[in-house]
Design a protein around this motif. Structure first.
Motif, PDB file in Angstrom:
ATOM      1  N   GLU A 242       3.446   9.479 -10.416  1.00 56.20           N
ATOM      2  CA  GLU A 242       2.833   9.814 -11.833  1.00 56.20           C
ATOM      3  C   GLU A 242       1.557  11.484 -11.450  1.00 56.20           C
ATOM      4  N   THR A 243       1.347  12.213 -10.506  1.00 57.27           N
ATOM      5  CA  THR A 243       0.080  12.710 -10.570  1.00 57.27           C
ATOM      6  C   THR A 243       0.973  14.088  -9.437  1.00 57.27           C
ATOM      7  N   LYS A 244       1.601  13.954  -9.190  1.00 57.91           N
ATOM      8  CA  LYS A 244       1.212  15.225  -8.008  1.00 57.91           C
ATOM      9  C   LYS A 244       3.310  15.510  -8.526  1.00 57.91           C
TER      10      LYS A 244
ATOM     11  N   ARG B 234       2.204   1.843  -3.265  1.00 52.84           N
ATOM     12  CA  ARG B 234       1.505   2.253  -4.417  1.00 52.84           C
ATOM     13  C   ARG B 234       0.909   3.938  -4.250  1.00 52.84           C
ATOM     14  N   HIS B 235       1.081   3.750  -2.994  1.00 47.45           N
ATOM     15  CA  HIS B 235       0.511   5.282  -2.684  1.00 47.45           C
ATOM     16  C   HIS B 235       1.790   6.556  -3.211  1.00 47.45           C
ATOM     17  N   CYS B 236       2.820   5.638  -3.190  1.00 47.42           N
ATOM     18  CA  CYS B 236       4.329   6.141  -3.685  1.00 47.42           C
ATOM     19  C   CYS B 236       4.298   6.873  -5.415  1.00 47.42           C
ATOM     20  N   ARG B 237       3.929   5.694  -5.429  1.00 49.20           N
ATOM     21  CA  ARG B 237       3.354   5.430  -7.506  1.00 49.20           C
ATOM     22  C   ARG B 237       2.536   5.983  -7.901  1.00 49.20           C
ATOM     23  N   GLU B 238       1.267   6.513  -7.249  1.00 46.65           N
ATOM     24  CA  GLU B 238       0.690   7.925  -7.494  1.00 46.65           C
ATOM     25  C   GLU B 238       0.865   9.159  -7.559  1.00 46.65           C
ATOM     26  N   LEU B 239       1.513   9.369  -5.865  1.00 48.13           N
ATOM     27  CA  LEU B 239       2.721  10.816  -5.761  1.00 48.13           C
ATOM     28  C   LEU B 239       3.438  11.102  -7.080  1.00 48.13           C
TER      29      LEU B 239
ATOM     30  N   GLU C 273       0.166  -0.885  -0.157  1.00 49.71           N
ATOM     31  CA  GLU C 273       0.761  -0.152  -0.006  1.00 49.71           C
ATOM     32  C   GLU C 273       0.919   1.353   0.389  1.00 49.71           C
TER      33      GLU C 273
END
Length: 190
Positions: free
Chosen positions: A139-141, A132-137, A129
């Motif tokens: 990709e989006t932030k 996944r959160h680091c990947r989302e950051l 988890e």
């Protein structure tokens, strides 16, 4: 308590000041880290996030704190001869899993597998988890190509099992007394 980690429903949210009382019974088995979690993260009614943003994993059924993680913007210094460059990264500054949630097999297949290298624990799900959160950051932030952390010697195998590698020869580790005895590790996100 659930027998398998796959039976545990959990939430993952930014830590709030209101979580202070719920942090007090938390223990990961490391006295220094436990003390930091109990008295250092929330002080005088405010979150002290000098080194990163704190997130809390919570057992939805019991309300208990499962794990605490602190994430921060960071980088890996890439140095070769007279060339130096910072590789953008997300740093896992703190990761602590409550002892009641450590070493819980995720399911029966993991528990029954005779090969310890094939075991999958609930704490591995927690790490998944976080990744996944680091990947989302990334990709989006904000651009980040790596996750970096400084592993306690006792947790080294955990991080290695979850895809982290030792720093390579060209990577320069931080020079910080708090982490000097820890092992610098990284994971390439892309």
């Amino acid at each position: 308590m659930n027998k398998y980690g796959g039976e545990i429903s959990f939430s993952f949210n930014l830590l709030r000041v209101e979580d202070y009382e719920d942090l007090q019974p938390f223990t990961c088995g490391n006295e220094k880290l436990d003390s930091h979690i109990h008295t250092g993260i929330i002080q005088h009614g405010e979150i002290v996030d000098e080194d990163g943003l704190y997130f809390v994993f919570r057992d939805i059924d019991t309300g208990k704190v499962i794990a605490i993680v602190s994430l921060a913007a960071s980088g890996i210094i890439f140095e070769q001869t007279n060339y130096m460059h910072v590789l953008p990264a997300v740093k896992i500054d703190v990761l602590a899993v409550d002892i009641n949630y450590q070493k819980i097999h995720y399911d029966k297949a993991s528990e029954d597998n005779p090969n310890p290298n094939s075991h999958y624990y609930f704490s591995d799900e927690i790490m998944g988890e976080i990744i996944r959160h680091c990947r989302e950051l990334a990709e989006t932030k904000a651009l980040a190509n790596f996750i970096v952390l400084y592993a306690d010697v006792k947790a080294y195998r955990y991080y290695e099992r979850n895809g982290f590698c030792d720093f390579e020869a060209f990577m320069v580790k931080e020079n910080n007394q708090e982490i000097n005895e820890n092992i610098p590790m990284y994971m390439k996100l892309y």
